[in-house]
Design a protein around this motif. Structure first.
Motif, PDB file in Angstrom:
ATOM      1  N   TYR A  84       0.836  -1.182  -0.019  1.00  0.00           N
ATOM      2  CA  TYR A  84       0.129   0.079  -0.145  1.00  0.00           C
ATOM      3  C   TYR A  84       0.948   1.254  -0.126  1.00  0.00           C
ATOM      4  O   TYR A  84       1.809   1.309   0.726  1.00  0.00           O
ATOM      5  N   ARG A  85       0.400   2.193  -0.952  1.00  0.00           N
ATOM      6  CA  ARG A  85       1.140   3.590  -0.601  1.00  0.00           C
ATOM      7  C   ARG A  85       0.063   4.597  -1.429  1.00  0.00           C
ATOM      8  O   ARG A  85      -0.906   4.236  -1.748  1.00  0.00           O
ATOM      9  N   LEU A  86       0.584   5.785  -1.210  1.00  0.00           N
ATOM     10  CA  LEU A  86      -0.486   6.762  -1.716  1.00  0.00           C
ATOM     11  C   LEU A  86      -0.265   7.273  -3.310  1.00  0.00           C
ATOM     12  O   LEU A  86       0.715   7.558  -3.768  1.00  0.00           O
ATOM     13  N   VAL A  87      -1.315   6.852  -4.073  1.00  0.00           N
ATOM     14  CA  VAL A  87      -1.237   6.800  -5.609  1.00  0.00           C
ATOM     15  C   VAL A  87      -2.475   7.705  -6.068  1.00  0.00           C
ATOM     16  O   VAL A  87      -3.548   7.518  -5.187  1.00  0.00           O
ATOM     17  N   HIS A  88      -2.430   8.125  -7.139  1.00  0.00           N
ATOM     18  CA  HIS A  88      -3.293   8.758  -7.653  1.00  0.00           C
ATOM     19  C   HIS A  88      -4.672   7.559  -8.206  1.00  0.00           C
ATOM     20  O   HIS A  88      -4.008   6.661  -8.773  1.00  0.00           O
ATOM     21  N   VAL A  89      -5.716   7.820  -7.839  1.00  0.00           N
ATOM     22  CA  VAL A  89      -6.848   6.778  -8.199  1.00  0.00           C
ATOM     23  C   VAL A  89      -6.848   6.535  -9.873  1.00  0.00           C
ATOM     24  O   VAL A  89      -6.768   5.478  -9.939  1.00  0.00           O
ATOM     25  N   GLU A  90      -6.877   7.544 -10.514  1.00  0.00           N
ATOM     26  CA  GLU A  90      -6.896   7.207 -11.853  1.00  0.00           C
ATOM     27  C   GLU A  90      -5.597   7.112 -12.674  1.00  0.00           C
ATOM     28  O   GLU A  90      -5.684   6.628 -13.676  1.00  0.00           O
ATOM     29  N   HIS A  91      -4.591   7.798 -12.277  1.00  0.00           N
ATOM     30  CA  HIS A  91      -3.267   7.761 -12.903  1.00  0.00           C
ATOM     31  C   HIS A  91      -2.451   6.959 -11.680  1.00  0.00           C
ATOM     32  O   HIS A  91      -1.351   7.752 -11.070  1.00  0.00           O
ATOM     33  N   THR A  92      -2.212   5.723 -11.656  1.00  0.00           N
ATOM     34  CA  THR A  92      -1.493   5.128 -10.698  1.00  0.00           C
ATOM     35  C   THR A  92       0.057   5.247 -10.794  1.00  0.00           C
ATOM     36  O   THR A  92       0.566   4.908  -9.846  1.00  0.00           O
ATOM     37  N   ASP A  93       0.333   5.740 -11.888  1.00  0.00           N
ATOM     38  CA  ASP A  93       1.895   5.871 -12.012  1.00  0.00           C
ATOM     39  C   ASP A  93       2.141   7.460 -11.257  1.00  0.00           C
ATOM     40  O   ASP A  93       3.490   7.647 -10.856  1.00  0.00           O
ATOM     41  N   ARG A  94       1.184   8.082 -10.636  1.00  0.00           N
ATOM     42  CA  ARG A  94       1.606   9.305  -9.908  1.00  0.00           C
ATOM     43  C   ARG A  94       1.655   8.966  -8.347  1.00  0.00           C
ATOM     44  O   ARG A  94       0.426   8.362  -7.924  1.00  0.00           O
ATOM     45  N   VAL A  95       2.477   9.170  -7.796  1.00  0.00           N
ATOM     46  CA  VAL A  95       2.773   8.617  -6.361  1.00  0.00           C
ATOM     47  C   VAL A  95       3.165   9.693  -5.588  1.00  0.00           C
ATOM     48  O   VAL A  95       4.120  10.323  -5.936  1.00  0.00           O
ATOM     49  N   ILE A  96       2.640   9.826  -4.336  1.00  0.00           N
ATOM     50  CA  ILE A  96       3.113  10.646  -3.166  1.00  0.00           C
ATOM     51  C   ILE A  96       4.018   9.818  -2.520  1.00  0.00           C
ATOM     52  O   ILE A  96       3.672   9.086  -1.595  1.00  0.00           O
ATOM     53  N   ASP A  97       5.271  10.062  -2.525  1.00  0.00           N
ATOM     54  CA  ASP A  97       6.198   9.286  -1.712  1.00  0.00           C
ATOM     55  C   ASP A  97       6.047   9.468  -0.050  1.00  0.00           C
ATOM     56  O   ASP A  97       5.797  10.696   0.105  1.00  0.00           O
ATOM     57  N   GLY A  98       6.659   8.717   0.611  1.00  0.00           N
ATOM     58  CA  GLY A  98       6.534   8.819   2.089  1.00  0.00           C
ATOM     59  C   GLY A  98       6.259   7.550   3.049  1.00  0.00           C
ATOM     60  O   GLY A  98       7.047   7.224   3.593  1.00  0.00           O
ATOM     61  N   LEU A  99       4.903   7.137   2.549  1.00  0.00           N
ATOM     62  CA  LEU A  99       4.613   5.912   3.671  1.00  0.00           C
ATOM     63  C   LEU A  99       4.428   4.821   2.706  1.00  0.00           C
ATOM     64  O   LEU A  99       3.783   4.844   1.522  1.00  0.00           O
ATOM     65  N   HIS A 100       5.091   3.751   2.873  1.00  0.00           N
ATOM     66  CA  HIS A 100       5.104   2.430   2.206  1.00  0.00           C
ATOM     67  C   HIS A 100       4.715   1.269   3.248  1.00  0.00           C
ATOM     68  O   HIS A 100       5.368   1.216   4.190  1.00  0.00           O
ATOM     69  N   LEU A 101       3.692   0.904   3.262  1.00  0.00           N
ATOM     70  CA  LEU A 101       3.120  -0.172   4.152  1.00  0.00           C
ATOM     71  C   LEU A 101       2.889  -1.614   3.472  1.00  0.00           C
ATOM     72  O   LEU A 101       2.313  -1.755   2.295  1.00  0.00           O
ATOM     73  N   ILE A 102       3.692  -2.309   3.757  1.00  0.00           N
ATOM     74  CA  ILE A 102       3.584  -3.802   3.326  1.00  0.00           C
ATOM     75  C   ILE A 102       3.120  -5.022   4.323  1.00  0.00           C
ATOM     76  O   ILE A 102       3.466  -5.025   5.481  1.00  0.00           O
TER      77      ILE A 102
END
Length: 284
Positions: free
Chosen positions: A136-154
């Motif tokens: 799981y991470r913060l991604v744009h709902v429609e454009h999943t290649d657009r990511v806000i980096d910061g939190l990575h939950l595995i």
């Protein structure tokens, strides 16, 4: 020779909380690093206790917390019994670690990513089939290649792990085999695990002879607590299902009575057909 289970609190913290080389190998194998050069090359351990800002909140204890030489933080947890609120706790702890990187007046561009790796000895995503690895991470709902980096939950569902599904990821496969194939009844370790220096060293940390009598008593108590917790969770789930079924049946009876009442059936007949009292029928 007898080995202890690496998933227990005592052994997990000994292997990954006392040996930087082993936790580096483990994290590099399981974290979703996208680019060459992202691998961890050095770590320092941080206090595992994430003290809350408000005194009314309980402290959160994680199994291992460390930081690499680039400032990225890594939180590792071994969870034996799944609970619905676990994801929220993981997000809460990762967010705390992320926010507390900055002191007053410091620039936001100093913030480094936080990776939270959670090994779960339970199945919590049955609808996703055999897939055991969830990122799981913060991604744009429609454009999943657009990511806000910061939190990575595995999250990794250990009971779902099958080596052949990850055969192209050698070290991930070896480390997950280490966690899933070694237990209290293990007397012989597969040659494939011993052939890798890091895994072989981690196996050596599990030898029963390396633990004191007091540690072994604590180890047994840990499994007793896990067993009790599983029993309590199972009982709560069964109770919830029974209550849900009973509530559903009750609502069905009430709906039948409403339908009969709308058709003009007298209250006495409705009561006889549904078991409702005259007052209950009148209240519909």
């Amino acid at each position: 020779m007898r080995y202890l289970d690496p998933k227990a609190d005592l052994t997990f913290k000994k292997v990954f909380g006392e040996h930087p080389d082993l936790v580096m190998s483990f994290l590099n194998a399981l974290l979703p690093f996208d680019h060459p050069g992202d691998e961890i090359t050095a770590v320092e351990y941080l206090p595992a206790e994430l003290v809350p800002q408000t005194p009314l909140r309980k402290n959160s204890i994680v199994d291992v917390r460390c930081r690499d030489n680039r400032g990225r933080q890594f939180i590792v947890e071994m969870q034996m019994v799944w609970s619905p609120e676990f994801k929220q706790r993981v997000l809460f702890n990762a967010s705390k670690a992320y926010v507390r990187q900055l002191g007053g007046g410091e620039d936001y561009d100093l913030l480094q990513p936080v990776y939270s790796l959670n090994l779960v000895n339970d199945v919590f995503e049955p609808d996703l089939g055999d897939e055991c690895y969830h990122y799981y991470r913060l991604v744009h709902v429609e454009h999943t290649d657009r990511v806000i980096d910061g939190l990575h939950l595995i999250f990794v569902e250990l009971p779902k792990f099958k080596p052949h599904n990850y055969s192209d990821k050698r070290m991930m496969t070896l480390w997950l085999r280490y966690l899933t194939e070694i237990g209290d009844k293990t007397s012989t370790i597969p040659d494939e695990l011993l052939a890798d220096p890091a895994i072989s060293k981690a196996v050596g940390q599990l030898e029963e002879s390396a633990f004191s009598e007091a540690q072994l008593l604590g180890y047994e108590k840990f499994w007793d607590v896990v067993s009790v917790e599983k029993t309590l969770v199972g009982s709560a789930e069964r109770k919830g299902r029974r209550e849900g079924i009973a509530e559903g049946r009750r609502e069905g009876v009430l709906q039948t009575a409403r339908n009969l009442k709308q058709l003009g059936v007298d209250a006495a007949t409705i009561g006889a057909a549904t078991g409702l009292s005259a007052a209950e029928v009148a209240a519909l």
